[in-house]
Design an enzyme around this catalytic site. Structure first.
Site, PDB file in Angstrom:
ATOM      1  N   LYS A 127       3.525   8.668   9.255  1.00 40.59           N
ATOM      2  CA  LYS A 127       3.281   8.137  10.614  1.00 40.59           C
ATOM      3  C   LYS A 127       4.417   8.500  11.494  1.00 40.59           C
ATOM      4  O   LYS A 127       4.202   9.630  11.923  1.00 40.59           O
ATOM      5  CB  LYS A 127       3.256   6.570  10.184  1.00 40.59           C
ATOM      6  CG  LYS A 127       2.137   6.207   9.492  1.00 40.59           C
ATOM      7  CD  LYS A 127       1.697   4.740   9.189  1.00 40.59           C
ATOM      8  CE  LYS A 127       0.477   4.593   8.475  1.00 40.59           C
ATOM      9  NZ  LYS A 127       0.415   3.752   7.309  1.00 40.59           N
ATOM     10  N   TYR A 163       0.836  -1.197   0.158  1.00 43.78           N
ATOM     11  CA  TYR A 163      -0.123   0.090   0.012  1.00 43.78           C
ATOM     12  C   TYR A 163       0.973   1.316   0.010  1.00 43.78           C
ATOM     13  O   TYR A 163       1.655   1.275   0.663  1.00 43.78           O
ATOM     14  CB  TYR A 163      -1.041   0.004   1.063  1.00 43.78           C
ATOM     15  CG  TYR A 163      -1.922   1.190   1.425  1.00 43.78           C
ATOM     16  CD1 TYR A 163      -2.791   1.463   0.259  1.00 43.78           C
ATOM     17  CD2 TYR A 163      -1.820   2.030   2.334  1.00 43.78           C
ATOM     18  CE1 TYR A 163      -3.795   2.538   0.484  1.00 43.78           C
ATOM     19  CE2 TYR A 163      -2.447   3.138   2.452  1.00 43.78           C
ATOM     20  CZ  TYR A 163      -3.525   3.274   1.501  1.00 43.78           C
ATOM     21  OH  TYR A 163      -4.470   4.292   1.731  1.00 43.78           O
ATOM     22  N   ASP A 214       9.244   2.959   0.418  1.00 45.38           N
ATOM     23  CA  ASP A 214       8.100   3.641   1.016  1.00 45.38           C
ATOM     24  C   ASP A 214       8.183   3.163   2.536  1.00 45.38           C
ATOM     25  O   ASP A 214       7.891   2.147   2.823  1.00 45.38           O
ATOM     26  CB  ASP A 214       6.740   3.104   0.536  1.00 45.38           C
ATOM     27  CG  ASP A 214       5.572   3.510   1.145  1.00 45.38           C
ATOM     28  OD1 ASP A 214       5.801   4.267   2.218  1.00 45.38           O
ATOM     29  OD2 ASP A 214       4.455   3.387   0.834  1.00 45.38           O
TER      30      ASP A 214
HETATM   31  C1  LIG Z   1      -0.160   4.363   5.662  1.00 53.30           C
HETATM   32  C2  LIG Z   1       0.775   4.215   4.564  1.00 53.30           C
HETATM   33  C3  LIG Z   1       0.641   5.219   3.417  1.00 53.30           C
HETATM   34  C4  LIG Z   1      -0.117   6.063   3.529  1.00 53.30           C
HETATM   35  O1  LIG Z   1       0.093   7.287   4.310  1.00 53.30           O
HETATM   36  P1  LIG Z   1      -1.343   8.185   4.901  1.00 53.30           P
HETATM   37  O2  LIG Z   1      -1.029   9.106   5.672  1.00 53.30           O
HETATM   38  O3  LIG Z   1      -2.407   7.294   5.006  1.00 53.30           O
HETATM   39  O4  LIG Z   1      -1.767   8.792   3.357  1.00 53.30           O
HETATM   40  C5  LIG Z   1       1.463   4.897   2.572  1.00 53.30           C
HETATM   41  N1  LIG Z   1       2.571   3.974   2.614  1.00 53.30           N
HETATM   42  C6  LIG Z   1       2.456   3.023   3.607  1.00 53.30           C
HETATM   43  C7  LIG Z   1       3.484   1.891   3.529  1.00 53.30           C
HETATM   44  C8  LIG Z   1       1.753   3.053   4.822  1.00 53.30           C
HETATM   45  O5  LIG Z   1       1.600   2.262   5.621  1.00 53.30           O
END
Ligand SMILES: *Cc1c(COP(=O)(O)O)cnc(C)c1O
Length: 428
Positions: free
Chosen positions: A267, A144, A239
């Site tokens: 995060k 994701y 990411d």
């Molecule tokens: C949570 C998450 C996102 C998206 O971040 P948001 O602040 O919810 O837009 C992107 N990449 C990873 C790996 C994530 O866990």
């Protein structure tokens, strides 16, 4: 447990907010039942509107590495607020947090702050395309990267949970530029590159996947991706929205000794306020406006309250030499305890773990990619989830999510959790 007020609040929310929530997975659709409404949280615990207490393993989906209402973050935000909440002008604190982030993370010279992980990943891909002058990207099934169009192709957790891996509204034109690979399968990546010569701008991945349960990379998987990228003038994007400042000070580049070309954060870097960021070597970052021609902007980017929270958070992480060791030990303890009681009750399971990330899969055999993660028994998970909730343990309402261990958890909390798992396992 009674959920009287939560139920009433959810009914009211449904009237004015689609599905009653501002992010789909909160709605408990995958597990059934009514979402609980949070009222407050402190340390390892979250309290709902009916005054039930839960040991929290979601932790705002990752940011609360050091526990809820962490004092240095709370103090920093309160102090900053008194001086005005937004200016749309550069502020000193943006440079301070940038300097600290650049000093903690290997292989980056410059960092730009945005408001979410979604924005960070979306901007990183635009930068990679602008830099390489190529259009296509490779992503992995089950990873994701936020909800921007290019990524909503087999996107893990939220999207998978709802059985709509390809969202309506994403055009075919966008989808055709996103190539899908199997996680932990280097030959699959190789064949995609061979089939699309000189067309691939970047490979983006979660260096430790956390949105199909927790799936660490196989030995050498990241190194081999690095080599493939070098050989084909492709940028490698880590990411690290979930793993950044969580698995090590320098994230997965430090942990696995592999350099990425662009790194995305979110995060933990915001300490619970809306912050994302992306970073790279100077040569790449200088392609961004206003010095370069890749456009990217944000009215509230680098917001002083968000930067104050993030700075307090990163300083605390940076100044605590034993933090990652403690987190690892707590997670290992939980792993061992859960494994023991599930086995004692004859429950088929696989537990994946790395650092402060852990996931329990109700499936047999290794969980190494989306396919093996999806084999988990969802009916067992649903019963497990509701059983745990009733015991005052709040885990993510989806079998595809990772549990996040915070430093605020005590061994008493962990024992309480293992006892709850033992009790629920007997009913599964
Ligand atoms: C949570 C998450 C996102 C998206 O971040 P948001 O602040 O919810 O837009 C992107 N990449 C990873 C790996 C994530 O866990």
């Amino acid at each position: 447990m009674l959920y009287k007020r939560s139920s009433a609040l959810f009914k009211a929310a449904e009237q004015v907010i689609p599905g009653g929530v501002n992010s789909p997975v909160r709605a408990f659709k995958a597990v059934g039942g009514t979402p609980i409404f949070a009222k407050s949280a402190k340390g390892a615990y979250v309290y709902d509107e009916d005054d039930n207490r839960y040991i929290d393993y979601i932790n705002s989906w990752g940011p609360m590495l050091l526990g809820h209402a962490f004092q240095p973050v709370v103090d920093a935000v309160i102090e900053k607020t008194k001086q005005g909440t937004s200016f749309g002008m550069p502020t000193e604190i943006e440079t301070k947090i940038a300097e600290l982030a650049v000093s903690m993370v290997p292989n980056i010279d410059k960092i730009r702050f945005v408001n979410s992980g979604t924005e960070a990943c979306m901007s990183a891909v635009r930068l990679a395309r602008g830099y390489t002058k190529k259009d296509k990207i490779i992503k992995f099934a089950g990873c994701y990267h936020g909800h921007s169009d290019a990524f909503l192709i087999q996107a893990g957790s939220g999207a998978v949970t709802f059985g709509s891996p390809n969202s309506p509204g994403v055009t075919e034109g966008t989808a055709k530029d996103t190539l899908l690979a199997r996680y932990n399968d280097i030959d699959n990546v190789k064949s995609l590159i061979e089939a699309n010569p000189n067309e691939i701008s970047c490979i983006i991945l979660e260096p430790v996947a956390g949105n199909m349960g927790c799936i660490p990379p196989k030995a050498n998987f990241l190194q081999e991706l690095r080599s493939l990228c070098d050989a084909n003038a492709i940028l490698l994007i880590f990411d690290e929205v979930m793993t950044g400042f969580r698995l090590a000070k320098g994230g997965c580049q430090e942990l696995f000794g592999v350099d990425a070309d662009i790194v995305c954060f979110g995060k933990v870097i915001g300490g619970g306020l809306p912050v994302g960021a992306f970073a790279a070597r100077e040569e790449i970052m200088n392609h961004l406006a206003p010095i370069g021609n890749v456009y990217q902007a944000g009215t509230l980017s680098g917001n002083p309250l968000a930067m104050a929270a993030g700075l307090a958070m990163l300083e605390s992480v940076n100044n605590d030499a034993e933090l990652f060791q403690r987190l690892e030990e707590k997670t290992a303890y939980l792993h061992k305890g859960c494994s023991r009681v599930l086995t004692a009750s004859g429950i088929t399971h696989t537990i994946n773990r790395i650092g402060s990330m852990i996931s329990i899969h109700f499936a047999e055999g290794e969980v190494v990619d989306f396919e093996s993660s999806a084999k988990g028994n969802n009916e067992t998970f649903k019963s497990f989830f509701h059983g745990m909730l009733n015991e005052g343990i709040y885990i993510a309402p989806s079998a595809f999510e990772t549990w996040f261990i915070t430093d605020a958890l005590s061994y008493k909390d962990l024992d309480e959790t293992i006892a709850a798992v033992a009790k629920i396992a007997k009913t599964l």
